[in-house]
Design a protein around this motif. Sequence first.
Motif, short mmCIF file in Angstrom:
data_model
loop_
_atom_site.label_atom_id
_atom_site.label_comp_id
_atom_site.label_asym_id
_atom_site.label_seq_id
_atom_site.Cartn_x
_atom_site.Cartn_y
_atom_site.Cartn_z
N UNK A 20 0.85 -1.18 0.00
CA UNK A 20 0.00 0.00 0.00
C UNK A 20 0.90 1.24 0.00
N UNK A 21 0.37 2.37 -0.49
CA UNK A 21 1.17 3.60 -0.61
C UNK A 21 1.82 3.95 0.73
N UNK A 22 3.05 4.38 0.66
CA UNK A 22 3.76 4.83 1.86
C UNK A 22 4.56 3.74 2.54
N UNK A 23 4.48 2.50 2.02
CA UNK A 23 5.21 1.42 2.68
C UNK A 23 6.35 0.88 1.82
N UNK A 24 6.66 1.60 0.71
CA UNK A 24 7.68 1.09 -0.21
C UNK A 24 9.08 1.08 0.42
N UNK A 25 9.27 1.92 1.46
CA UNK A 25 10.60 2.03 2.07
C UNK A 25 10.78 1.04 3.22
N UNK A 26 10.09 -0.10 3.16
CA UNK A 26 10.14 -1.05 4.27
C UNK A 26 11.55 -1.55 4.58
N UNK A 27 12.45 -1.56 3.56
CA UNK A 27 13.79 -2.10 3.81
C UNK A 27 14.66 -1.17 4.66
N UNK A 28 14.18 0.09 4.87
CA UNK A 28 14.94 0.99 5.73
C UNK A 28 14.82 0.62 7.21
N UNK A 29 13.81 -0.20 7.53
CA UNK A 29 13.59 -0.60 8.92
C UNK A 29 14.39 -1.87 9.22
N UNK A 30 15.44 -1.78 10.06
CA UNK A 30 16.29 -2.96 10.30
C UNK A 30 15.54 -4.13 10.95
N UNK A 31 14.35 -3.85 11.53
CA UNK A 31 13.58 -4.96 12.11
C UNK A 31 12.94 -5.80 11.00
N UNK A 32 12.68 -5.15 9.86
CA UNK A 32 11.98 -5.85 8.77
C UNK A 32 12.93 -6.40 7.71
N UNK A 33 14.07 -5.72 7.50
CA UNK A 33 15.01 -6.16 6.46
C UNK A 33 16.44 -6.07 6.97
N UNK A 34 17.27 -7.02 6.58
CA UNK A 34 18.67 -7.01 6.99
C UNK A 34 19.37 -5.90 6.21
N UNK A 35 19.98 -4.92 6.93
CA UNK A 35 20.49 -3.73 6.23
C UNK A 35 21.51 -4.03 5.13
N UNK A 36 22.36 -5.06 5.31
CA UNK A 36 23.43 -5.26 4.32
C UNK A 36 22.91 -5.63 2.94
N UNK A 37 21.83 -6.40 2.86
CA UNK A 37 21.37 -6.79 1.52
C UNK A 37 19.85 -6.76 1.35
N UNK A 38 19.15 -6.18 2.32
CA UNK A 38 17.70 -5.93 2.23
C UNK A 38 16.83 -7.19 2.26
N UNK A 39 17.40 -8.35 2.60
CA UNK A 39 16.56 -9.54 2.69
C UNK A 39 15.60 -9.41 3.87
N UNK A 40 14.33 -9.82 3.69
CA UNK A 40 13.39 -9.69 4.80
C UNK A 40 13.75 -10.60 5.97
N UNK A 41 13.55 -10.08 7.17
CA UNK A 41 13.71 -10.90 8.38
C UNK A 41 12.39 -11.66 8.58
#
Lengths: 60, 388
Positions: free
Chosen positions: B337-358
């Motif tokens: 949904x609009x506004x959630x495209x930057x989900x990989x910026x949240x380290x709880x949701x994505x691993x910062x080094x390569x953006x894979x989802x946790x």
Amino acid sequence: MRRMLRRWRARAADATSLLGFLAKRRSLWLALLVALLLLLTGALYVVQTAAVAPYVYPLF
Amino acid sequence: MAGGRQRAREWLTWTIGLALLVSVVIMGLRVAIEVGAIVAGGFTPLLFNLIGSWQVVLFATLVLALALAWGRGDHLPSLRAFRRQPVRWLVGALLLLIALRVTRKGVAVNSLGLVSDAPNKTFWMDKGHPQRQPARVQPNQYGFRDSPWTSQPALGTTRVLLIGDSFVYGAGVADYEGLLHRQLARSLGQISPHQTWEVLNGGRPGWSHLSYFDAALRLMRELHPKVIVIGSLGGSDWDVFDFQQQLDLLGRRLFYVAWQVGAVTDLNELSLRSERTMCPAGEDCPRMGEPLARARLERLLAEAAASHTEVVVWEYFRPISFFAKIDAPNFHRASWPAGFEQWTDDPALAIPIDRHPTAAGNAVIASTLARILVRLVNAAPTSAEGVR
């Protein structure tokens, strides 16, 4: 005029001896070229592998 | 003493000469396979990128070094001197074995010709990184990171097949219950408890669009899902030489040779790098593999329509124009949904080094995707044999 000619001859002699020196050690220069090319290979390897490192996965 | 020194010098020149000879043969084979694969695949622009690659420069250097050694005469003795010298033959064979890297593990391929996980695999991405844990993978009979699959879904069960790369495979998740397919099954059950859902994990690290559509077709024929969800990374999924593409192009035997000499990794890296040169990451520009990908997707959609299967593409990042141009009644696009495209910026949701989802990231994706799938399945016409 004569002095100029002498200087020019001296320079030509210098160049000839340099060429002779190079020719005598041809293998050395070629070996240096190989070493330089190996260095270039190493540099290319580091740059090109690092560029895609995050996208290559341990597959097998 | 002098004799011993001379013998040692002779041994050294022999070993260096042999190592050079073997390296030239192996590198030549490696480069030849790469050129052959590029020409056979019809991706000729990659030839220009190959010329500047380290592999080609190394090959040229080795040829020059060998010519130099031979020109000197005393560096490489004639082959006649090899006669009645079993130790020299053994050293030569050993060098050849090292060069061929026969210690490399073979590649597991399943009954559908898809690259698979070997049993008891340990998947450890970015080994040594503090945010990475090794994942013990117990693959099923098809070599995927899932429990065993049956050919037909149980009566009344809606089967969803997830296709994707390391994001779907769960490269950032060590815990099995944290994987996307497990979380999606739970979310679907919560949102639509009156239906029975089954979600299959068809993720394979490194796959690109070309392999998604091809693998989806092969797995659809085998597993008869009601919905196929393809997880696309958009701009990062356009390398034309992922491992599966090379396996299909070269055949199993030549692929094994290519794998042993290093050509498989080279081609994969070359295509990834070239895509980034031709079209920078994050931009939506025409890609080399698009015509072939479109043909494969259209084929998948036609066959899926015949078996009343819906195909959903889930775009993890910014939606790409390639999918916007696809028009078929059983093809659907889904994203955040609009506004959630930057989900990989949240380290709880994505691993910062390569953006894979946790695992937490997978939970958010699963709940978003589940809502879309429930709506889709309940709106779609069912097949003649009822809801699968």
